[in-house]
Design a protein around this motif. Sequence first.
Motif: not given
Length: 349
Positions: A168-174
């Motif tokens: 799975p691809m993951h998002a970074t926090s913003a």
Amino acid sequence: MTDRLEEYRRRRDAARTPEPVPERSPAAAGPDGDTARFVIQQHHARSLHWDLRLEHEGVLASWAVPRGLPRDPGRNHLAVHTEDHPMEYLDFSGEIPAGEYGGGRMVIHDRGTYRCEKWRADEVIVTLSGDRTAGRYVLFATGGRDWMVRRTDPAPPGWTPMPDLVRPMHATSAAGLPRDRAAWGYELRWDGVRAMAYVSGGRLRLLSETDEEITGGYPWLRAMAEALAPTEAVLDGVLVRIDGAGRVRPVRPASGSRVPEGAQYLVVDLLWLEGVSSVDVPYAQRRELLDGLALAGPHWQTPPWFPGAGDEALRTGREQGLPGVVAKRLDSAYEPGRRSRRWQSIDAV
């Protein structure tokens, strides 16, 4: 003269099944070769399978293929040799009553003609030419009624085998929504178990985000694979439980066939479909392909997404008590196993 349909008739009661049950033996054999016909029926019996039937010597020689015919070469599928069927079965579809032999729904998946290269008691080589199926196949006996079927010619142009693993691809926090909101698509962020679903031949293989095999813990999701059949796909999604108050929680693995109340698999991305990888396809197009599958069942669905509407998505997440949203650039590819700035996770508070 041997009655080729004796076993077929013995297993069926013409008064109880809509199947054709001819009283007489088949007529003299018609020509095989380029004029011979075949049918493939998708059979929702005790377990989903496909029935391959080839016109031969006045009857339909038949095999039950649990995973369907392989569409790429180099892969063997089990094919169970069953009793010969009457020629009328070329056009049969319908509901065989529960309790009867083969009880369940049967639909015609494909039909056409075939050219026979070899026909022996333990090996059959044919080239099928149907509306949905085309290729050279060999069926060979392995013991008793068990046979195997293998495609022997090249796969269709552009075909790629289903991958064994897509991480799975993951998002970074913003800290907040992107400034260029129109360049992003937005999904609600779900508090659940990330799971990758591999669907092939009406069967499901489910892997966690750490590559652990978890199919057995979620037996209630196997029905999704059967509902998708014969479509083959690799899906990215989240396993959740939605309680009576609308709160979303991770769903725990279940034992047996019990379905936890409110259990859902929320499908958010499509990574491979029908022999074509989509990881390099822009996110907006992947979502269009995913929406085209119309995944909707008692325990699975494709939740809505919000192209260019970050504020609306964030407001909806807050109203539903969700932890936030995930912003994905509309032009972003899927980067397996990576945490990317092209996906951003924004808290609802």
